[in-house]
Design a protein around this motif. Sequence first.
Motif, short mmCIF file in Angstrom:
data_model
loop_
_atom_site.label_atom_id
_atom_site.label_comp_id
_atom_site.label_asym_id
_atom_site.label_seq_id
_atom_site.Cartn_x
_atom_site.Cartn_y
_atom_site.Cartn_z
N ARG A 157 2.61 -3.68 -1.78
CA ARG A 157 2.37 -5.06 -1.39
C ARG A 157 3.39 -6.14 -1.69
O ARG A 157 3.54 -7.14 -0.83
CB ARG A 157 0.94 -5.46 -2.02
CG ARG A 157 0.37 -6.67 -1.43
CD ARG A 157 -0.80 -7.11 -2.64
NE ARG A 157 -0.04 -7.32 -3.67
CZ ARG A 157 -0.78 -7.39 -4.86
NH1 ARG A 157 -2.17 -7.03 -4.69
NH2 ARG A 157 -0.34 -7.59 -6.15
N ASP A 158 3.74 -5.89 -2.69
CA ASP A 158 4.53 -6.85 -3.12
C ASP A 158 6.16 -6.87 -2.56
O ASP A 158 6.69 -8.12 -2.05
CB ASP A 158 4.96 -6.92 -4.59
CG ASP A 158 3.76 -7.48 -5.59
OD1 ASP A 158 2.67 -8.00 -4.98
OD2 ASP A 158 3.65 -7.29 -6.76
N ARG A 159 6.33 -5.49 -2.25
CA ARG A 159 7.87 -5.50 -1.26
C ARG A 159 7.53 -5.77 -0.06
O ARG A 159 8.61 -6.45 0.70
CB ARG A 159 8.39 -4.15 -1.40
CG ARG A 159 8.82 -3.76 -2.97
CD ARG A 159 8.97 -2.16 -2.99
NE ARG A 159 9.54 -1.98 -4.44
CZ ARG A 159 10.93 -1.82 -4.57
NH1 ARG A 159 11.86 -1.63 -3.77
NH2 ARG A 159 11.10 -1.36 -5.82
N PHE A 160 6.56 -5.45 0.62
CA PHE A 160 6.62 -5.28 2.00
C PHE A 160 5.52 -6.36 2.52
O PHE A 160 5.24 -6.56 3.98
CB PHE A 160 6.30 -3.91 2.70
CG PHE A 160 7.51 -3.11 1.94
CD1 PHE A 160 8.73 -3.15 2.56
CD2 PHE A 160 7.08 -2.00 1.20
CE1 PHE A 160 9.72 -2.28 2.12
CE2 PHE A 160 8.11 -1.01 0.92
CZ PHE A 160 9.39 -1.12 1.27
N GLY A 161 4.50 -6.54 1.94
CA GLY A 161 3.55 -7.54 2.53
C GLY A 161 2.28 -6.98 3.13
O GLY A 161 1.36 -7.37 3.29
#
Length: 251
Positions: A75-79
């Motif tokens: 989630r944090d890397r790619f959204g």
Amino acid sequence: MNAEQRIAVVTGAGSGIGRAVALTLSGAGWTVALAGRRAAALEETAAAAGPGATVCLPTDVSDPEEVAALFTSVRDRFGRLDLLFNNAGTFGPGPVPVEDLAYDDWRTVVDVNLTGTFLCAQAAYRLMKEQDPQGGRIINNGSVSAHAPRPHSVAYTATKHAVTGLTKSLSLDGRPYRIACGQIDIGNAATDMTERMSTGILQANGEVAAEPVMAAGDVARTVLHMAELPLEANVQFATVMATAMPYVGRG
């Protein structure tokens, strides 16, 4: 994130079917988060995929905290997350008669094949439900053993039957949120796990016989087809197997 970028998580991505699927997805333009217990094996998959196609996230799927960290990182890397291929699994210590199966060996198979599959599906489901645009796809690796057991495989067979129930529940509960869930049941793909097929394996009639295998890439192309359907369509169950393996017929 690029609006055209598609994000996948593949568990058990360090070898076998997981590696084949990860490479096929990355070759089709997906960005793939590689999950598995062995960091070195994940790096080998990443090297085969080429620069920028993958990210390695070592994870023990039977550990709730590690699974939470995996999906938080995605989630944090790619959204967002568009696909989970829930592939990590273990047969256990090998063919063992039910009366001789140790409790710890039973728990190891259940923890990886069933609990690990649930934990990853739950985390993916939460992310897919919350993201914008909403939705995504989960593909569970079942097995021909979700339909018919091999001799002395009670733990593996029980967990794979349970995965089918998990798939059905996720498919139903995901409908309001555009979360599609399907299952691929694989028979005799050529991997380290099935190497013994070529030298001989116990049959239902008590004989030992070699069995034919198929390339793991044949499985991977099927997963890619399932993955790239629009969310309005779903392959609920697919069986991909070596054509001449002794599954369809009398034991």
